[in-house]
Design an enzyme around this catalytic site. Structure first.
Site, PDB file in Angstrom:
ATOM      1  N   LYS A 165       0.761  -1.243   0.084  1.00 16.13           N
ATOM      2  CA  LYS A 165       0.026  -0.162  -0.038  1.00 16.13           C
ATOM      3  C   LYS A 165       0.766   1.004   0.046  1.00 16.13           C
ATOM      4  O   LYS A 165       1.517   1.781   1.119  1.00 16.13           O
ATOM      5  CB  LYS A 165      -0.786  -0.024   1.398  1.00 16.13           C
ATOM      6  N   GLY A 196      -4.872   3.343  -2.127  1.00 22.39           N
ATOM      7  CA  GLY A 196      -5.879   3.246  -0.961  1.00 22.39           C
ATOM      8  C   GLY A 196      -5.389   4.060   0.170  1.00 22.39           C
ATOM      9  O   GLY A 196      -4.253   4.175   0.337  1.00 22.39           O
ATOM     10  N   VAL A 255      -7.340   0.372   3.240  1.00 17.38           N
ATOM     11  CA  VAL A 255      -6.374  -0.469   2.917  1.00 17.38           C
ATOM     12  C   VAL A 255      -5.322  -0.983   4.009  1.00 17.38           C
ATOM     13  O   VAL A 255      -4.980  -1.862   4.210  1.00 17.38           O
ATOM     14  CB  VAL A 255      -5.663  -0.142   1.684  1.00 17.38           C
ATOM     15  N   GLY A 256      -4.846   0.351   4.676  1.00 18.25           N
ATOM     16  CA  GLY A 256      -3.960   0.087   5.466  1.00 18.25           C
ATOM     17  C   GLY A 256      -4.354  -0.570   6.825  1.00 18.25           C
ATOM     18  O   GLY A 256      -3.807  -1.632   7.324  1.00 18.25           O
ATOM     19  N   GLU A 262       9.832   2.116  10.445  1.00 22.39           N
ATOM     20  CA  GLU A 262      10.721   3.293  10.308  1.00 22.39           C
ATOM     21  C   GLU A 262      10.316   4.617  10.205  1.00 22.39           C
ATOM     22  O   GLU A 262       9.461   4.904   9.350  1.00 22.39           O
ATOM     23  CB  GLU A 262      11.642   3.049   9.071  1.00 22.39           C
ATOM     24  N   CYS A 312      13.139  11.987   7.137  1.00 27.77           N
ATOM     25  CA  CYS A 312      13.116  11.666   8.451  1.00 27.77           C
ATOM     26  C   CYS A 312      14.502  11.853   9.037  1.00 27.77           C
ATOM     27  O   CYS A 312      14.307  12.007  10.116  1.00 27.77           O
ATOM     28  CB  CYS A 312      12.466  10.263   8.741  1.00 27.77           C
ATOM     29  N   GLU A 343       8.855  17.060  14.738  1.00 30.44           N
ATOM     30  CA  GLU A 343       9.214  17.212  13.484  1.00 30.44           C
ATOM     31  C   GLU A 343       8.572  17.982  12.425  1.00 30.44           C
ATOM     32  O   GLU A 343       7.377  17.790  12.179  1.00 30.44           O
ATOM     33  CB  GLU A 343       9.336  15.442  13.211  1.00 30.44           C
TER      34      GLU A 343
END
Length: 479
Positions: free
Chosen positions: A175, A206, A211-212, A250, A284, A384
């Site tokens: 995904k 998606g 989906v996730g 991650e 990141c 962040e």
């Protein structure tokens, strides 16, 4: 680059070796971040499509998990070749859909292709069978993997996760970010052209909420490899625990860049700008906290101004552009809020500020911004930002520098500049970070990549990433 390309319509998902119409009916616009123009639409899949993809991967696992290292090596080589054959298309899509500069897009494509050769190399060097005392230990494929990837490094993240899964003998459902659908579609075509067995790689466009979420809770998924925000990772981990999935996460970072007093500041400060503003600050491991000796702050500010002024913000297709647009309007507004917050909390604005750079009023362009006299408790020093915003903090002793660097909930990366390598290594050993770069901003793709604390769980890259997709089985034989 053709900036007047025809609209892209992505209306199929890739399941069981075929491009098929999804069950989902929701459409999402794809916007060029440089021009704010509509360049395409993607038809999003849903839970039903995800379950079909998982079923295909589960069926394919029965035979794929028993393939030989040689067979999988040939597949990895073919994918590498297929990606390189579509390099121009991938580069163009990365520039149009994400806003990457021409140079950055080309590097990303090369990294994506190389990931499959690196996975092949790691697989061929790995001991899948080991003998420990009287036991034989066999490393077997974990099962069906799920990859959930971000928009800021779409191609390389898909490539790393898919390559590692294949090298381990796992099948996979991907995904990718819905904001990166054009790039993902080209990669899907590369996987198809490489002649992989049906169901080994499946891709569903998606939302994370559909989906996730299905990937996170479905019992036929053995592991999830996710790259993205810590908040999303926590939701994934919470859902995954019911079926005891393995998770490799991650996540974000607030990496410190320590400039020691003995460093060559004329080299270290421009390098600090590169580490903070690379990928438009949308990475990141950005060195977003610059730690410098207190007595040299004025010198640093002058060097920073020159370095930023020499860093071109512009359209991706223009020569020498280093900072392009942010990904979308929401990201632009997010970064603007942080810049405003920095000024409201009392940080000194060295360069940049709110609004668009002059001449770039259209598109999601941000002024590269540097704050000085930032204190540890300020929001811009703790959260962040994911944009071209750099905070300068000062220290009096090297011990204080280490303390400031570690004063964060994250632990993904850190940077050190010094002319004394022994000292730099000593300080590196005290930093709570998964990767420490000394006098450089270049990564070794074979080395493990991941973070401490809320920067993640597990590692990607080389044999360390391969082990995440394997389960050791101990076999004892009695005569």
């Amino acid at each position: 680059m053709n900036r007047n390309a025809e609209m892209k319509l992505i209306d199929k998902v890739y399941i069981n070796g075929e491009f098929v119409k999804p069950d989902g009916t929701e459409r999402m616009d794809i916007i060029n971040p440089s021009t704010e123009e509509l360049i395409g639409q993607v038809l999003l899949g849903n839970e039903t499509d995800t379950r079909k993809a998982i079923a295909a991967a589960k069926e394919a696992l029965k035979t794929f998990s028993r393939t030989s290292i040689q067979e999988r090596g040939q597949m990895l080589q073919r994918i590498h070749d297929a990606i390189l054959s579509r390099a121009a298309d991938l580069n163009r899509a990365c520039m149009e859909e994400y806003g990457a500069t021409a140079k950055a897009a080309d590097i990303r494509t090369q990294i994506s292709a190389d990931s499959f050769l690196l996975a092949k190399e790691a697989m061929e060097a790995f001991e899948f069978t080991r003998h420990i005392g009287k036991a034989k230990v066999v490393f077997e494929p974990l099962g069906v993997a799920a990859a959930i990837t971000p928009w800021n490094a779409n191609n390389s993240q898909i490539a790393i996760k898919v390559a590692t899964a294949i090298s381990a003998g796992c099948t996979i459902v991907v995904k990718a970010s819905e904001f990166s659908s054009i790039q993902t579609q080209i990669l899907a075509e590369c996987f198809h052209d490489a002649g992989l067995p049906a169901g080994v790689v499946n891709i569903v466009y998606g939302l994370g909420t559909s989906v996730g979420a299905e990937l996170s809770r479905n019992p036929d998924i053995a592991m999830i490899s996710f790259t993205g925000s810590a908040n999303t990772a926590k939701a994934i981990q919470h859902s995954a625990v019911d079926t005891m999935k393995r998770v490799v996460l991650e996540l974000g970072g607030k990496s410190a860049n320590i400039i020691l007093d003995d460093a060559d500041f004329t080299k270290a400060i421009p390098r600090a700008v590169t580490s903070a503003f690379g990928n438009h600050g949308q990475m990141c491991i950005a060195g977003s906290r610059l730690l410098v000796p207190e007595h040299r702050l004025d010198e640093v500010k002058e060097l920073i101004k020159v370095a930023v002024e020499n860093t071109k913000v512009g359209y991706p297709w223009e020569n020498d552009t280093f900072i392009g647009p942010l990904m979308n309007e929401n990201q632009y507004k997010r970064v603007q809020r942080y810049i405003k917050m920095g000024m409201e909390e009392g940080a000194e604005l060295v360069i940049g500020g709110e609004g668009h750079p002059e001449g770039l009023e259209k598109g999601y362009f941000v002024k590269p911004t540097v704050f000085a006299n930032v204190t540890r408790d300020m929001t811009i020093a703790r959260e962040e930002i994911f944009g071209p915003v750099l905070s300068i903090l000062t220290y009096r002793t090297e011990e204080e520098a280490v303390e400031i660097a570690n004063d964060t909930e994250y632990g993904l990366g850190a940077y050190i500049s010094s002319s004394n390598i022994e000292k730099a290594n000593r300080i590196a050993s005290q930093l709570i970070a998964g990767t420490v770069l000394i006098n450089d901003v270049i990564f070794e793709m074979r080395a493990p990549y991941g973070g401490f604390k809320q920067s993640g769980i597990g590692r990607e890259g080389g044999i360390y990433g391969l082990e995440e997709y394997l389960e050791p089985k101990t076999i004892m034989i009695s005569n």
